[in-house]
Structure formats: C-alpha cells, structure tokens
Design an enzyme around this catalytic site. Sequence first.
Site, PDB file in Angstrom:
ATOM      1  N   ASP A  74       0.822  -1.217   0.000  1.00 18.29           N
ATOM      2  CA  ASP A  74       0.000   0.000   0.000  1.00 18.29           C
ATOM      3  C   ASP A  74       0.854   1.264   0.000  1.00 18.29           C
ATOM      4  OD1 ASP A  74       0.772  -0.695   2.676  1.00 18.29           O
ATOM      5  OD2 ASP A  74      -0.747   0.660   3.475  1.00 18.29           O
ATOM      6  N   GLU A 130      -0.079  -1.113   5.666  1.00 20.01           N
ATOM      7  CA  GLU A 130       1.034  -0.685   6.525  1.00 20.01           C
ATOM      8  C   GLU A 130       0.934   0.787   6.889  1.00 20.01           C
ATOM      9  OE1 GLU A 130       4.950   0.821   7.757  1.00 20.01           O
ATOM     10  OE2 GLU A 130       3.831   1.428   5.990  1.00 20.01           O
TER      11      GLU A 130
HETATM   12 ZN   LIG Z   1       6.828   2.149   3.982  1.00 19.47          ZN
END
Ligand SMILES: [Zn+2]
Length: 356
Positions: A74, A130
């Site tokens: 992401d 993340e």
């Molecule tokens: Zn990163």
Amino acid sequence: MSAPVLDLAQDPVDLTQVLCDIESVSGHERALADAVEHALRALPHLTVARFGDAVVARTQLGRGERVVLAGHLDTVPLAAEPNLPTWYEGDLLYGRGTCDMKGGVAVQLALAARLAEPSRDLTYVFYDGEEVESERNGLGRIAREAPELLQADLAVLLEPTSARVEGGCNGTMRVDVTTHGTAAHSARAWMGENAIHAAGAVLGRLVAYETQDVEVEGLVFRESLGAVRIGGGVAGNVIPDRCTVTVNYRFAPSKTVEDAEHHLRELFTGFDVEVTDAAGGARPGLDRPMAKAFVETVGHEPGPKYGWTDVARFSEVGVPAVNYGPGDPLKAHADDEHVPVQEIRDCLRVLATWLS
Ligand SMILES: [Zn+2]
C-alpha cells in the site's frame, strides 16, 4: 476484472514503474495483490499463500537458514496535484509509491523470479495496510493467522533506507503521570491543593533527565523521553484537583517493555503512573554470521533505526530484522516522492549476490 500481468523478469526499474502505476492506496490493494499473487504462482520453485490482500511465497529447499524479504503493497494517498502515473526526471523516478516502497517490492519480485536456487531458503512477504492503523496491518494479520510463515533467521524489510542497512528499532511507551490535589474555589485557594502546580515536579524530572545513547550489537540507539501532552483543570475559578502529563519514552531495543515500565515508575516515584500504550523495539540481529555477510556485501556501515517500524513485528515472533531498500526515507509520503533508479539496481544486485 482480471489482474494486470506482471513481467518479473523485466528490468527492476521498469517493474517499479509498472507497480506504482497500479494505484494501491491503503484499503485498495486488491488489484496489486492479485497481480503479485498471479505472477508468483507462475514460479514453480515457490509455494504461495494468500491472506486477505497479503501474499506469502516461500522456497522449500531444506537449506539450513531462512531469510524473509518483506514489503508492503500500500501507499499513502496521492498528492493534491496527483503524482501518478509515474514520470522520470533524469535518473529519478517520480510518483506515489516510488520511494515508499514499490522500488523495494520490485526488488523482492525480481529476486523471486531470478533466484530459483538461493543459498538460503527465502520467504517473500507482500502485505497490505502498513500506512494505516495497526489493526489493519497485513503483516500483523499473518503473524496472527500463520506465525510459522514468518519464522526465519533474519528478516529484511525493503523500506527506503537509501540502500543502507538500518538495524532494529527503538521501542515506544506512553504513560500518563497524574498528580492529585484538592479542589476548591479559587477565591479561597488556600483551602485547596493545586494539582497543576504539583505537575511542576513531574516536568522538573523530565527536564533534568539525561537521555541515553545505548549500544546494541554495535549500533548506537539514541533514546528520548519527553512530555507530549498535559491536561488539568475544570474551570477558570476552580483549583484543579487533577493534572495529567502524558510522557512518551523511546527506548533502545536492549530493553524490554517491562524494563521500560520499571524505569519510568522509578523515575516518577511518588506519582500515579499508568501505561497507556507500549510496543517493544527490535534487536538488529547484526551479530549473526548471516547478517554480517549481508552487511559486508552492502559495503556500508550499518546504522540504527530510531522510529518504530514493522521490524518490531518480526522481533515479536523472535526474528531479528533490518531495513534495507531503495529510496531516501525523507522522500517517503512527500509530494515530490521519488527514487534514484540506481538504488533499485544496487539493492537487487546486493541481495542477489548475498542470497546466491
Ligand atoms: Zn513504507
């Protein structure tokens, strides 16, 4: 809709560009995860598993050691002036994800395709979520659902480090230090006891505190301790009976969460101390022979990582971890996010050498 087809054998810089142009802002990683899974399943030397929008691929060659190579799929949202599709300016590739961290993901995928017979068994982890709240982190999901898949002798996260090894990370703890007094009308303040004034002693201990540099496995981790919030008082004419100072402690990975708590309780003896949040740090693991060989191949002195990163998630499952990837970490999330393409090639070359 079928997933875009990735050519893992192509130049890693071109591959980075392709990966970036498949937009994957947190929560929208599906198309990219599908493409990654599809490309990995075409490689006969890998066993592939899928967890939501996270993908794990492993060699099972019975080698004596195993290395995890991990990266998140992401990105943060696009810049106000949309920074996709990617573009070049000289030797720099610009656009969302180029630095954080699809250059690293391209290196992982290039290695997956090129290393059919690596010298250590390899586990490739690609995960979602993340850049958002911890509960959505795909690496955390794998750690809960299939922790055995993260087991290894060393993990390398390909987060941007300007192609240098950054080992471990500091732990973090937040505590509320509360002082108590006696409420009274401020017209008769002597009838009360002012909790905000009492907090002066808490602040005094923080100001007097000497921050430590702690050496762990040859890396010097700088600790820090400081107030990050203060609150107290109910009205403009009431002596406050309560004041809370929120303190954040960043501690070296040689200390456990329990050590950190003990240290803070000792420092704030005489006050109410409540731990509201804590996450242990991660040891760099650079004392292991395999890690030493890696550092030698990189050819730069390793440095410590101060911020809390996902290497700590590996530490939680007992796997030492380092960060090593293309891109200047200061350009992560920036509107002018970019990566020097040479660093993508360097990382691929170093890791391929080390793992061959
Ligand atoms: Zn990163």
